[in-house]
Motif scaffolding. Sequence first.
Motif, PDB file in Angstrom:
ATOM      1  N   PRO A 138      12.139  26.298  22.695  1.00 33.95           N
ATOM      2  CA  PRO A 138      12.121  26.295  21.228  1.00 33.95           C
ATOM      3  C   PRO A 138      11.207  27.399  20.700  1.00 33.95           C
ATOM      4  O   PRO A 138      10.289  27.848  21.377  1.00 33.95           O
ATOM      5  N   GLY A 139      11.462  27.795  19.486  1.00 30.71           N
ATOM      6  CA  GLY A 139      10.655  28.838  18.851  1.00 30.71           C
ATOM      7  C   GLY A 139      11.496  29.580  17.847  1.00 30.71           C
ATOM      8  O   GLY A 139      11.331  29.420  16.637  1.00 30.71           O
ATOM      9  N   HIS A 140      12.435  30.387  18.325  1.00 33.53           N
ATOM     10  CA  HIS A 140      13.400  31.001  17.408  1.00 33.53           C
ATOM     11  C   HIS A 140      14.221  29.915  16.728  1.00 33.53           C
ATOM     12  O   HIS A 140      14.543  30.011  15.541  1.00 33.53           O
ATOM     13  N   GLY A 172      12.755  27.510  13.012  1.00 33.34           N
ATOM     14  CA  GLY A 172      11.872  28.242  13.898  1.00 33.34           C
ATOM     15  C   GLY A 172      10.444  27.752  13.816  1.00 33.34           C
ATOM     16  O   GLY A 172       9.997  27.282  12.761  1.00 33.34           O
ATOM     17  N   ASP A 173       9.704  27.880  14.917  1.00 31.53           N
ATOM     18  CA  ASP A 173       8.317  27.435  14.961  1.00 31.53           C
ATOM     19  C   ASP A 173       7.527  28.413  15.818  1.00 31.53           C
ATOM     20  O   ASP A 173       7.838  28.610  16.991  1.00 31.53           O
ATOM     21  N   MET A 174       6.477  29.018  15.226  1.00 35.66           N
ATOM     22  CA  MET A 174       5.751  30.075  15.925  1.00 35.66           C
ATOM     23  C   MET A 174       4.939  29.549  17.101  1.00 35.66           C
ATOM     24  O   MET A 174       4.858  30.208  18.148  1.00 35.66           O
ATOM     25  N   GLY A 175       4.319  28.391  16.945  1.00 35.70           N
ATOM     26  CA  GLY A 175       3.575  27.832  18.075  1.00 35.70           C
ATOM     27  C   GLY A 175       4.476  27.580  19.261  1.00 35.70           C
ATOM     28  O   GLY A 175       4.139  27.916  20.408  1.00 35.70           O
ATOM     29  N   ASP A 176       5.650  26.986  19.005  1.00 33.89           N
ATOM     30  CA  ASP A 176       6.615  26.752  20.075  1.00 33.89           C
ATOM     31  C   ASP A 176       7.094  28.072  20.666  1.00 33.89           C
ATOM     32  O   ASP A 176       7.312  28.175  21.888  1.00 33.89           O
ATOM     33  N   TYR A 177       7.282  29.072  19.812  1.00 36.36           N
ATOM     34  CA  TYR A 177       7.788  30.362  20.287  1.00 36.36           C
ATOM     35  C   TYR A 177       6.839  30.969  21.321  1.00 36.36           C
ATOM     36  O   TYR A 177       7.261  31.399  22.404  1.00 36.36           O
TER      37      TYR A 177
END
Length: 283
Positions: A138-140, A172-177
């Motif tokens: 996950p991320g994008h 999207g989630d930057m921490g997950d990315y």
Amino acid sequence: MEIVEPDLGRVVAPNPSPLTAEGTNTWLLGTSEVAVIDPGPDDAGHLEAVLAALDGRPVVAILVTHAHLDHSALAPALSVRTGAPVLAFGDARAGWRPVPEAVGGGRGVDWGFRPDRLLRDGEEVGGHGWRLRAWHTPGHMGNHLCLDDGRRLFTGDHAMGFATSLVSPPEGDMGDYVDSLDRLIGLGPRMLLPGHGAMVEHGPERLRALREHRRQREKEIVEALGIGPATVGEIAARLYAGLAVGLLRAAERNVLAHLIDLSRRGVVAPVGALSRVAAFRRV
């Protein structure tokens, strides 16, 4: 079709843009039994191009890295024409972290996407002469998968050579990315086969460069707030001076994703309710 390796072909969809390079890469893996990876946008000409590239070979799986329209929308039609099931981590909302509706976003999401079968993190899928392991990255997007055969890594939109990835809340989630980048680096040497642009021969180098870019951008955002509270638009205009308007909107979404991640970690905080137009301050 471009023959990339003896068991691997690429058909590029006709959807070029600054964010998609020449278009979406639809990868065909296998010499007898084929996996189609990221069928692409709902375009009749691209469907016929993929079918022509198959040249009568049976498709045993249609694998979708994530549910953005430029990757997943052709899956139902391709499934009908080939009889192959569609496999993915989940529907369009799978893996999302909760954020307020006021952050906006959701552009380009394939809301109607429904895979025939779910691929769990670490699960394998294979056909004659090939086997892939699915990694949830996950991320994008929350339901993003990368697909790994031990030497090659199909990275969807998580890691590309020609540009950095868009990370736009809520999908999207930057921490997950960044966490997912770390996970992919930990896999060891891999060639990257992205959803857009050319293959990347030295995968770990590119993954580390993408991670460093995000760390540097985070540092710049925190430094920008040292002057005083600022909105996403103000920060993006300062950090991306001279960027074309269309790309600046994407940059603003990345900045917002960084700010949401920094807020969760207690480094910054919104002034008032969290939204796409809120000002943020350093804590």
